[in-house]
Design a protein around this motif. Structure first.
Motif, PDB file in Angstrom:
ATOM      1  N   SER A 411       0.817  -1.219   0.000  1.00  0.00           N
ATOM      2  CA  SER A 411       0.000   0.000   0.000  1.00  0.00           C
ATOM      3  C   SER A 411       0.850   1.268   0.000  1.00  0.00           C
ATOM      4  CB  SER A 411      -0.937   0.010   1.209  1.00  0.00           C
ATOM      5  OG  SER A 411      -0.195   0.007   2.419  1.00  0.00           O
ATOM      6  N   ARG A 412       2.159   1.139   0.249  1.00  0.00           N
ATOM      7  CA  ARG A 412       3.039   2.311   0.229  1.00  0.00           C
ATOM      8  C   ARG A 412       3.237   2.778  -1.214  1.00  0.00           C
ATOM      9  NH1 ARG A 412       6.336   2.655   4.917  1.00  0.00           N
ATOM     10  NH2 ARG A 412       4.843   2.577   6.642  1.00  0.00           N
ATOM     11  N   PRO A 413       3.334   4.101  -1.446  1.00  0.00           N
ATOM     12  CA  PRO A 413       3.556   4.595  -2.811  1.00  0.00           C
ATOM     13  C   PRO A 413       4.832   4.007  -3.414  1.00  0.00           C
ATOM     14  CG  PRO A 413       2.936   6.394  -1.362  1.00  0.00           C
ATOM     15  CD  PRO A 413       3.156   5.201  -0.480  1.00  0.00           C
ATOM     16  N   SER A 414       4.742   3.621  -4.672  1.00  0.00           N
ATOM     17  CA  SER A 414       5.899   3.095  -5.384  1.00  0.00           C
ATOM     18  C   SER A 414       6.851   4.231  -5.726  1.00  0.00           C
ATOM     19  CB  SER A 414       5.449   2.402  -6.672  1.00  0.00           C
ATOM     20  OG  SER A 414       4.568   1.330  -6.404  1.00  0.00           O
ATOM     21  N   GLY A 415       8.136   3.891  -5.889  1.00  0.00           N
ATOM     22  CA  GLY A 415       9.073   4.860  -6.437  1.00  0.00           C
ATOM     23  C   GLY A 415       8.699   5.185  -7.876  1.00  0.00           C
ATOM     24  N   LEU A 416       8.901   6.431  -8.303  1.00  0.00           N
ATOM     25  CA  LEU A 416       8.410   6.848  -9.613  1.00  0.00           C
ATOM     26  C   LEU A 416       9.128   6.147 -10.760  1.00  0.00           C
ATOM     27  CD1 LEU A 416       7.714  10.661  -9.162  1.00  0.00           C
ATOM     28  CD2 LEU A 416       6.342   8.684  -8.531  1.00  0.00           C
ATOM     29  N   MET A 417      10.363   5.679 -10.527  1.00  0.00           N
ATOM     30  CA  MET A 417      11.059   4.858 -11.505  1.00  0.00           C
ATOM     31  C   MET A 417      11.796   3.755 -10.765  1.00  0.00           C
ATOM     32  SD  MET A 417      12.514   7.868 -14.039  1.00  0.00           S
ATOM     33  CE  MET A 417      13.524   6.775 -15.037  1.00  0.00           C
ATOM     34  N   ASP A 418      11.877   2.565 -11.377  1.00  0.00           N
ATOM     35  CA  ASP A 418      12.569   1.465 -10.725  1.00  0.00           C
ATOM     36  C   ASP A 418      14.074   1.531 -11.010  1.00  0.00           C
ATOM     37  OD1 ASP A 418      12.888   0.492 -13.315  1.00  0.00           O
ATOM     38  OD2 ASP A 418      11.366  -1.071 -13.096  1.00  0.00           O
ATOM     39  N   TRP A 419      14.807   0.618 -10.391  1.00  0.00           N
ATOM     40  CA  TRP A 419      16.264   0.636 -10.492  1.00  0.00           C
ATOM     41  C   TRP A 419      16.713   0.496 -11.946  1.00  0.00           C
ATOM     42  CZ3 TRP A 419      20.017  -2.705 -12.268  1.00  0.00           C
ATOM     43  CH2 TRP A 419      21.332  -2.406 -11.884  1.00  0.00           C
ATOM     44  N   GLU A 420      16.066  -0.379 -12.702  1.00  0.00           N
ATOM     45  CA  GLU A 420      16.467  -0.601 -14.094  1.00  0.00           C
ATOM     46  C   GLU A 420      16.259   0.647 -14.942  1.00  0.00           C
ATOM     47  OE1 GLU A 420      15.532  -3.626 -17.842  1.00  0.00           O
ATOM     48  OE2 GLU A 420      14.493  -3.889 -15.945  1.00  0.00           O
ATOM     49  N   SER A 421      15.109   1.303 -14.804  1.00  0.00           N
ATOM     50  CA  SER A 421      14.847   2.498 -15.611  1.00  0.00           C
ATOM     51  C   SER A 421      15.748   3.657 -15.185  1.00  0.00           C
ATOM     52  CB  SER A 421      13.371   2.901 -15.519  1.00  0.00           C
ATOM     53  OG  SER A 421      12.976   3.143 -14.187  1.00  0.00           O
ATOM     54  N   GLN A 426      20.756   6.939 -16.343  1.00  0.00           N
ATOM     55  CA  GLN A 426      22.173   7.254 -16.158  1.00  0.00           C
ATOM     56  C   GLN A 426      22.953   6.999 -17.443  1.00  0.00           C
ATOM     57  OE1 GLN A 426      24.422   6.270 -12.462  1.00  0.00           O
ATOM     58  NE2 GLN A 426      25.579   4.888 -13.807  1.00  0.00           N
ATOM     59  N   HIS A 427      22.636   5.921 -18.131  1.00  0.00           N
ATOM     60  CA  HIS A 427      23.322   5.608 -19.387  1.00  0.00           C
ATOM     61  C   HIS A 427      23.117   6.715 -20.418  1.00  0.00           C
ATOM     62  CE1 HIS A 427      24.961   3.177 -22.647  1.00  0.00           C
ATOM     63  NE2 HIS A 427      23.896   3.493 -23.354  1.00  0.00           N
ATOM     64  N   GLU A 428      21.902   7.249 -20.494  1.00  0.00           N
ATOM     65  CA  GLU A 428      21.627   8.321 -21.461  1.00  0.00           C
ATOM     66  C   GLU A 428      22.383   9.599 -21.114  1.00  0.00           C
ATOM     67  OE1 GLU A 428      20.188   7.802 -24.132  1.00  0.00           O
ATOM     68  OE2 GLU A 428      18.841   6.090 -23.880  1.00  0.00           O
ATOM     69  N   LEU A 429      22.708   9.790 -19.836  1.00  0.00           N
ATOM     70  CA  LEU A 429      23.363  11.021 -19.396  1.00  0.00           C
ATOM     71  C   LEU A 429      24.884  10.976 -19.499  1.00  0.00           C
ATOM     72  CD1 LEU A 429      21.232  11.684 -16.194  1.00  0.00           C
ATOM     73  CD2 LEU A 429      21.316  13.169 -18.211  1.00  0.00           C
ATOM     74  N   LEU A 430      25.464   9.797 -19.642  1.00  0.00           N
ATOM     75  CA  LEU A 430      26.918   9.682 -19.606  1.00  0.00           C
ATOM     76  C   LEU A 430      27.584  10.548 -20.668  1.00  0.00           C
ATOM     77  CD1 LEU A 430      27.412   5.852 -18.963  1.00  0.00           C
ATOM     78  CD2 LEU A 430      27.616   7.739 -17.321  1.00  0.00           C
ATOM     79  N   ASP A 431      28.575  11.303 -20.246  1.00  0.00           N
ATOM     80  CA  ASP A 431      29.433  12.119 -21.116  1.00  0.00           C
ATOM     81  C   ASP A 431      28.702  13.297 -21.762  1.00  0.00           C
ATOM     82  OD1 ASP A 431      31.623  10.423 -20.566  1.00  0.00           O
ATOM     83  OD2 ASP A 431      30.934   9.023 -22.110  1.00  0.00           O
ATOM     84  N   GLU A 432      27.518  13.613 -21.285  1.00  0.00           N
ATOM     85  CA  GLU A 432      26.843  14.841 -21.706  1.00  0.00           C
ATOM     86  C   GLU A 432      27.303  15.991 -20.802  1.00  0.00           C
ATOM     87  OE1 GLU A 432      24.886  15.296 -24.251  1.00  0.00           O
ATOM     88  OE2 GLU A 432      24.432  13.233 -24.849  1.00  0.00           O
ATOM     89  N   SER A 433      27.456  17.168 -21.367  1.00  0.00           N
ATOM     90  CA  SER A 433      27.866  18.320 -20.557  1.00  0.00           C
ATOM     91  C   SER A 433      26.678  18.983 -19.866  1.00  0.00           C
ATOM     92  CB  SER A 433      28.606  19.344 -21.423  1.00  0.00           C
ATOM     93  OG  SER A 433      27.760  19.800 -22.473  1.00  0.00           O
ATOM     94  N   ALA A 434      25.492  18.856 -20.466  1.00  0.00           N
ATOM     95  CA  ALA A 434      24.272  19.446 -19.901  1.00  0.00           C
ATOM     96  C   ALA A 434      23.089  18.633 -20.396  1.00  0.00           C
ATOM     97  CB  ALA A 434      24.132  20.912 -20.302  1.00  0.00           C
ATOM     98  N   ALA A 435      22.001  18.693 -19.664  1.00  0.00           N
ATOM     99  CA  ALA A 435      20.813  17.945 -20.053  1.00  0.00           C
ATOM    100  C   ALA A 435      19.570  18.644 -19.543  1.00  0.00           C
ATOM    101  CB  ALA A 435      20.870  16.519 -19.512  1.00  0.00           C
TER     102      ALA A 435
END
Length: 631
Positions: A411-421, A426-435
């Motif tokens: 019954s507790r609220p779920s986290g908005l994204m799970d560990w895999e997502s 994080q993978h999409e952000l790697l080596d970007e200077s800004a996002a």
């Protein structure tokens, strides 16, 4: 491009960049996909890969010519003149080389009394429509583009009239007191009492209370589900009525059902608000025709508190009626919103949709087995999120379908994204200077409200206060903060959000011994919705007292690792940090991806509100066209 016609159309796309010859492309079946949704309603999903790239940072005029029997093709000026600005013969677009000027917002409820922020944006853009450098790079709609769960009575009447006018396909229903859509539309409980459509079994009490009957929310707002949309036809008709003024011309005066005195008064209030919505709809549609528009769902696009907790999912998806309601809204979202964000991933689902829509029975009802099978595939689909490799990169999060569920305390609220997502993020952000990250729910919200949500959650009343925020789930919050600390993720982040029905901007720094990433949480909400004014004033004032940047109370929260400084709304009167007013947000970014200017364009016509850093002077009057001089 997204188009609905009353018949299959033979189309020619015409594109003409400034100072270049016109290009004509006769659209074939690979470029224009037809999805019939009724006897007289056909979606045309247009996706054209051009052999020669279009130029950037220049005006590009376009037209969509419809072949007419025995006559010359008719362009947009003929079949949708409301999409054109004064003196124009075609709409135009600009492909910006940088995503450094973004319009964004969320929460557009047609029957709210506020004016429409999309119409306000159109009125600000109109004087500069011929200036390519004045055009925002995109319009990002951050959730609740429609309210499938909160529908005005007069809107529901218009939906039913449009279903009849266009012959939108019906469906069979399981688990309700009505057998199909026709019985639903004719049932006495069809207006303001749809919770009565569930059989009166004790096993349905939790479903009726949590999902279908609406939830009392005395602390924040009232979510009313008594007119909750049920069938696919209802949701598709809603989209047509919120995107375009044309369907309203087909059903100018839908009949009113028999109502008791209480509901009669409510109907009149809602009708007045809807009149204002209809008046401004041509301007809103014109804005969508001149700006690249991207979208992501939040809960009201499907249903209130969608996937709030593991227990919510068990109840909603365990009953055939509620599962169908959620599935129909998600199918309509794919066809009317999701497809345009990322057309390449929806091919198999569109194939299944075409197979379903092309085989109605003799009563124009969809095959229930095929419909439920398609809904099952939609509920497990995991590519609603998307990434734009612009400068800076724009990453749009799905915070609804890939949740970090609590198995021990469902019954507790779920986290908005799970560990895999989150790992994918994080993978999409790697080596970007800004996002730029689009998170429908703010990552860094108003702390006092988050504390109230947490207290209610511990007391077993998570549904009472919409207890959905990033910090409510320890695991998701910890992983998110670690992503910001990672040595190969950007140094500058701008987070664009909506959801909460007020607007604010926070400057955030994550304390770390090796690096200090800079984050700007910028929230614009709602496009046509607002928070109860007196209540927000008190919450804002209490939050300033209890959780000021130097308050010791911050050390007892996830904020002990953060330095959060609110920006000040330019037209504040009593020290407000939160701005309460319908409208649309706009942000300009500098070369490093940092905010150069943050505005909230007020839908009621007041001067736009700038969010100022605490040592920043007020700027010149704002327009949609330019950031501060010299930026």
């Amino acid at each position: 491009m997204w188009l609905v016609g009353s018949a299959p159309l033979s189309l020619t796309l015409e594109v003409q960049p400034a100072d270049q010859a016109r290009r004509h492309i006769v659209l074939d079946a690979t470029q224009c996909r037809l999805v019939p949704i009724g006897r007289h309603a056909y979606l045309h999903l247009i996706d054209v890969a051009l052999e020669q790239a279009l130029p950037q940072d220049t005006l590009i005029h376009y037209d969509l010519l419809v072949a007419q029997e025995g006559g010359s093709p008719a362009g947009i000026a003929h079949w949708a003149p409301h999409l054109l600005h004064t003196g124009a013969t075609r709409p135009s677009l600009v492909l910006r080389s940088r995503a450094d000027n973004i319009l964004f917002g969320s929460c557009r409820k047609p029957h709210h009394a506020a004016r429409d922020g999309l119409a306000r944006a159109d009125s600000l853009l109109a004087p500069h429509i011929d200036q390519s450098d004045a055009r925002p790079a995109m319009l990002m709609l951050c959730g609740d583009q429609v309210y499938a769960d909160d529908v005005a009575g007069p809107m529901l009447a218009a939906i039913h009239a449009l279903i009849r006018r266009l012959g939108l396909y019906g469906e069979c229903l399981d688990g309700a007191v009505v057998a199909d859509s026709e019985q639903l539309y004719a049932h006495p409980a069809g207006y303001y009492r749809r919770e009565d459509l569930l059989p009166a079994f004790k096993s349905n009490e939790a479903l009726r209370e949590r999902f279908f009957g609406g939830v009392e929310k005395p602390i924040f707002t009232t979510a009313n589900a008594h007119n909750h949309l049920v069938t696919l036809a209802e949701v598709m008709a809603m989209y047509l009525l919120v995107w375009s003024p044309i369907p309203w011309q087909l059903v100018p005066e839908p009949p009113k059902p028999a109502l008791d005195e209480q509901h009669e008064q409510r109907w009149q209030r809602e009708a007045r608000a809807l009149d204002g919505f209809r008046d401004e709809l041509p301007q809103a549609a014109r804005l969508l025709a001149h700006l690249q528009t991207l979208m992501i769902f939040d809960d009201h696009d499907i249903t209130d508190d969608w996937n709030l907790s593991a227990k919510w999912e068990t109840i909603a998806y365990g009953h055939p009626f509620s599962r169908r309601i959620v599935g129909n809204a998600l199918l309509a979202y794919m066809l009317c919103q999701g497809w345009g964000n990322r057309p390449d991933v929806f091919g198999p689902l569109l194939d299944d949709s075409n197979a379903l829509m092309n085989a109605p029975d003799e009563q124009d009802r969809l095959d229930p087995v095929a419909q439920d099978a398609l809904i099952g595939r939609l509920l497990t689909f995991d590519q609603w999120n998307y990434v734009l490799r612009t400068q800076p990169t724009v990453i749009v999060l799905d915070t609804r379908t890939r949740r970090w569920r609590s198995r021990r305390l469902p019954s507790r609220p779920s986290g908005l994204m799970d560990w895999e997502s989150l790992t994918d993020l994080q993978h999409e952000l790697l080596d970007e200077s800004a996002a730029v990250i689009v998170s429908p729910t703010p990552m860094f919200g108003v702390k006092l409200i988050e504390v109230i949500q947490r207290i209610c959650t511990y007391a077993g009343h998570a549904l009472t206060v919409d207890a959905e925020n990033w910090m409510a789930h320890r695991g998701a919050a910890s992983v998110m903060l670690n992503i910001f600390r990672h040595s190969r993720t950007p140094g500058n982040y701008v987070i664009l959000s909506g959801d909460v029905h007020y607007s604010f901007a926070y400057d955030v720094q994550v304390r770390d011994q090796d690096r200090t990433p800079h984050i700007w949480q910028i929230t614009s909400s709602g496009i046509k919705n607002e928070f109860p004014r007196r209540l927000l004033d008190w919450l804002d004032r209490l939050n300033r007292w209890l959780y000021a940047p130097r308050s010791p109370l911050n050390w007892f929260t996830q904020r002990r690792d953060l330095a959060i400084v609110p920006r000040l709304p330019e037209h504040r009167q009593r020290g407000e940090r939160l701005w309460n007013g319908a409208g649309i947000g706009q942000i300009w970014l500098d070369a490093q991806g940092r905010p150069a200017r943050i505005l909230q364009h007020n839908a009621d016509g007041r001067p736009s509100t700038q969010f100022l850093a605490q040592d920043q002077p007020a700027d010149t009057p704002a327009t949609i066209a330019q950031p501060r001089s010299g930026t």
